[in-house]
Design an enzyme around this catalytic site. Structure first.
Site, short mmCIF file in Angstrom:
data_model
loop_
_atom_site.label_atom_id
_atom_site.label_comp_id
_atom_site.label_asym_id
_atom_site.label_seq_id
_atom_site.Cartn_x
_atom_site.Cartn_y
_atom_site.Cartn_z
CB SER A 84 7.89 -4.05 48.48
OG SER A 84 6.84 -3.16 48.23
CB THR A 85 5.89 -6.71 52.78
OG1 THR A 85 5.53 -7.42 51.59
CG2 THR A 85 4.83 -6.93 53.84
CE1 TYR A 86 8.21 -6.61 58.57
CE2 TYR A 86 9.99 -7.67 57.38
CZ TYR A 86 9.05 -7.69 58.38
OH TYR A 86 8.93 -8.79 59.20
CD GLU A 139 22.72 -2.93 60.05
OE1 GLU A 139 22.33 -2.83 58.86
OE2 GLU A 139 23.75 -3.53 60.35
CB THR A 168 24.56 -7.65 61.85
OG1 THR A 168 25.34 -8.59 62.60
CG2 THR A 168 23.83 -6.73 62.82
#
Length: 185
Positions: free
Chosen positions: A108-110, A133, A131
């Site tokens: 949520s922060t991002y 993205e 990986t």
């Protein structure tokens, strides 16, 4: 399918190496949170990044992917250019049981900063570094912090083991270490 709780995740990580290294609590003081949560595990992003660039006028082709689409950067803070994209990998190495499917959701922060993380499901029997993205959907540069939380993995237990696991099928992304670029075989 059932969503597996913290005690199940802890037991699988500590006794069967499902997540290594494993943080058996939520760490959040002064960082983007990571570690064990009630019904998931918040993984960290490593400090190696591949940042998309147009310096070489490359064309993005998933069947014939060119390494010169990126610049490599090893750093504690990665700056994603506006409306751009970065590849990274988890600090943690995952070993997925044959009766489990793992899905990933963003932090949520991002997300509140316009940074979206995408990861496809971790299949039963798969193992490796994941990986990651990252997309910067904003018209401004955005930061990703290495060795802090990047996304949450949710473990779904099937009623029984699958007939053929990712390992059985010799999946192309099996045992990946670090950032793995697209493969079409």
């Amino acid at each position: 399918m059932a969503v597996m709780p913290d005690k199940w995740i802890r037991e699988k990580a500590e006794n069967f190496g499902m997540i290594e290294p494993f943080v058996n609590h939520k760490s959040s003081k002064g960082v983007i949170s990571f570690g064990l949560s009630s019904y998931g595990y918040d993984a960290r992003v490593d400090n190696k990044f591949k940042i998309f660039t147009n310096v070489n006028s490359a064309i993005v082709d998933p069947k014939n992917f060119s390494e010169n689409s990126f610049i490599d950067k090893e750093t504690d803070v990665c700056i994603i250019p506006p409306n751009s994209f970065v590849l990274a990998s988890t600090v943690e190495y995952f070993r997925i049981p044959r009766n489990v499917l793992v899905i990933c959701v963003g932090k949520s922060t991002y997300a509140r900063c316009g940074i979206i993380v995408n990861v496809t499901p971790l299949e039963p029997g798969w193992e490796g570094h994941v990986t990651l993205e990252f997309s910067n959907t904003t018209p401004l540069p955005a930061k990703i912090y290495a060795n802090e939380g990047a996304c949450q993995f949710v473990f779904l237990s099937g009623e029984s083991e699958c007939e053929k696991s990712y390992d059985d099928m010799k999946g192309k992304y099996m045992n990946q270490h670090g950032i793995t670029l697209p493969l079409v075989k």
